[in-house]
Design an enzyme around this catalytic site. Structure first.
Site, PDB file in Angstrom:
ATOM      1  N   ASP A  67      -7.219  -6.207  -5.315  1.00 50.48           N
ATOM      2  CA  ASP A  67      -5.763  -6.152  -5.143  1.00 50.48           C
ATOM      3  C   ASP A  67      -5.383  -6.926  -3.880  1.00 50.48           C
ATOM      4  O   ASP A  67      -6.245  -7.241  -3.056  1.00 50.48           O
ATOM      5  CB  ASP A  67      -5.242  -4.708  -5.108  1.00 50.48           C
ATOM      6  N   ASN A 136      -3.063   9.382  -3.747  1.00 51.41           N
ATOM      7  CA  ASN A 136      -2.204   9.665  -4.910  1.00 51.41           C
ATOM      8  C   ASN A 136      -2.912   9.346  -6.234  1.00 51.41           C
ATOM      9  O   ASN A 136      -2.286   9.327  -7.278  1.00 51.41           O
ATOM     10  CB  ASN A 136      -0.889   8.879  -4.810  1.00 51.41           C
ATOM     11  N   HIS A 138      -4.408   6.484  -6.957  1.00 52.01           N
ATOM     12  CA  HIS A 138      -4.412   5.078  -7.372  1.00 52.01           C
ATOM     13  C   HIS A 138      -5.820   4.507  -7.330  1.00 52.01           C
ATOM     14  O   HIS A 138      -6.663   4.925  -6.545  1.00 52.01           O
ATOM     15  CB  HIS A 138      -3.407   4.239  -6.570  1.00 52.01           C
ATOM     16  N   GLU A 143      -0.815   2.283  -9.229  1.00 51.34           N
ATOM     17  CA  GLU A 143      -0.199   3.484  -8.678  1.00 51.34           C
ATOM     18  C   GLU A 143       0.081   4.490  -9.806  1.00 51.34           C
ATOM     19  O   GLU A 143      -0.034   4.140 -10.984  1.00 51.34           O
ATOM     20  CB  GLU A 143       1.130   3.093  -8.009  1.00 51.34           C
TER      21      GLU A 143
HETATM   22  P1  PGA Z   1      -9.362   4.310   2.074  1.00 50.29           P
HETATM   23  O1  PGA Z   1      -8.349   3.734   0.980  1.00 50.29           O
HETATM   24  O2  PGA Z   1     -10.731   3.913   1.620  1.00 50.29           O
HETATM   25  O3  PGA Z   1      -8.997   3.630   3.343  1.00 50.29           O
HETATM   26  O4  PGA Z   1      -9.192   5.779   2.099  1.00 50.29           O
HETATM   27  C1  PGA Z   1      -8.588   3.994  -0.361  1.00 50.29           C
HETATM   28  C2  PGA Z   1      -7.401   3.550  -1.190  1.00 50.29           C
HETATM   29  O5  PGA Z   1      -6.239   3.797  -0.793  1.00 50.29           O
HETATM   30  O6  PGA Z   1      -7.622   2.973  -2.266  1.00 50.29           O
END
Ligand code: PGA
Length: 250
Positions: A67, A136, A138, A143
């Site tokens: 992404d 959340n 995602h 999302e």
């Molecule tokens: P993080 O992010 O590894 O920094 O917790 C994960 C994400 O939001 O996909």
């Protein structure tokens, strides 16, 4: 899906790196997709060390970005690609021609999406997909409300994702509120999927991923029916799981 619970962040990182190394040694020509974020940092460090010891090579593999923000200069150090490049790509032996990224300031986003989709097709799909988990649910920037048919596209980022990604930005930066993401349709077809879940802040969402109804409101629930999906969680992330579930799955 198989759930594997590891003692702590270090154990999780080592386990993930070994899985990735073994997979690449068995399938050296595949298309890899790796996440950005805090979670994969230890895995990248361990993979770089394995590469330096001659235990794994990426020279026949391809890599595609999961992404990316939409609407920032392609050479900005704030690109997610720039982060992945600094943290991992530059430290191992990918051939630049085998590394693919979203053009974050593309003027024709539709053509950009077609270009990325054609790359996935030309490589026969994603071979190995490593993911982090958003609080959340995602995966990538898919999302909540992303269903399994969601294609590669531009999405509006949720306040949770913006907040969680704010660490990439200076306080006074104007943070893009949308981003490209590989679609659920391509991600869910990957030949092997490893979801990394680390820390207390992920305990609720890991529980929802494993126990709530499979639905677009928590996109990570779509990983659950997949036989080729491994969820690696540390004990903190697993702290809200039902122990019967752990015994049955582990
Ligand atoms: P993080 O992010 O590894 O920094 O917790 C994960 C994400 O939001 O996909």
């Amino acid at each position: 899906m198989k759930l594997i619970i590891l003692k702590d962040e270090q154990a999780l990182s080592n386990y993930a790196a070994k899985m990735v190394m073994d997979h690449i040694n068995d399938n050296p020509n595949g298309l890899l997709v790796f996440p950005t974020g805090n979670t994969p940092l230890g895995m990248f460090e361990s993979l770089v060390s394995k590469y330096q010891k001659g235990l794994v090579s990426f020279r026949n593999s391809s890599l595609l970005e999961l992404d990316e923000y939409y609407g920032i200069a392609i050479n900005s150090y704030l690109n997610l690609f720039a982060w992945l490049d600094r943290t991992f790509i530059q430290k191992v032996d990918f051939f630049p021609k085998n590394v693919f990224r979203f053009n974050s300031d593309s003027l024709n986003s539709e053509a950009e999406i077609q270009r990325i989709s054609a790359i996935i097709q030309s490589k026969n799909g994603i071979d190995l997909l490593v993911l982090g988990l958003g609080t959340n649910g995602h995966i990538g920037f898919n999302e909540p409300n992303s269903d399994p048919t969601s294609p590669t596209r531009i999405v509006k980022l949720t306040p949770e994702s913006l907040q969680s990604n704010s660490r990439y930005w200076d306080e006074d930066s104007i943070v893009p509120d949308s981003g490209f993401t590989l679609g659920m349709d391509s991600l869910l077809k990957a030949r092997k999927i490893i979801l990394l879940v680390q820390g207390n802040s992920k305990a609720e969402i890991l529980n929802a991923t494993l126990n709530s109804d499979i639905s677009a409101s928590v996109p990570s629930t779509y990983l659950r029916p997949l036989k080729n999906c491994y969820i690696l969680a540390d004990q903190e992330a697993a702290s809200k799981l039902d122990t019967n579930l752990i015994n049955n799955l582990g």
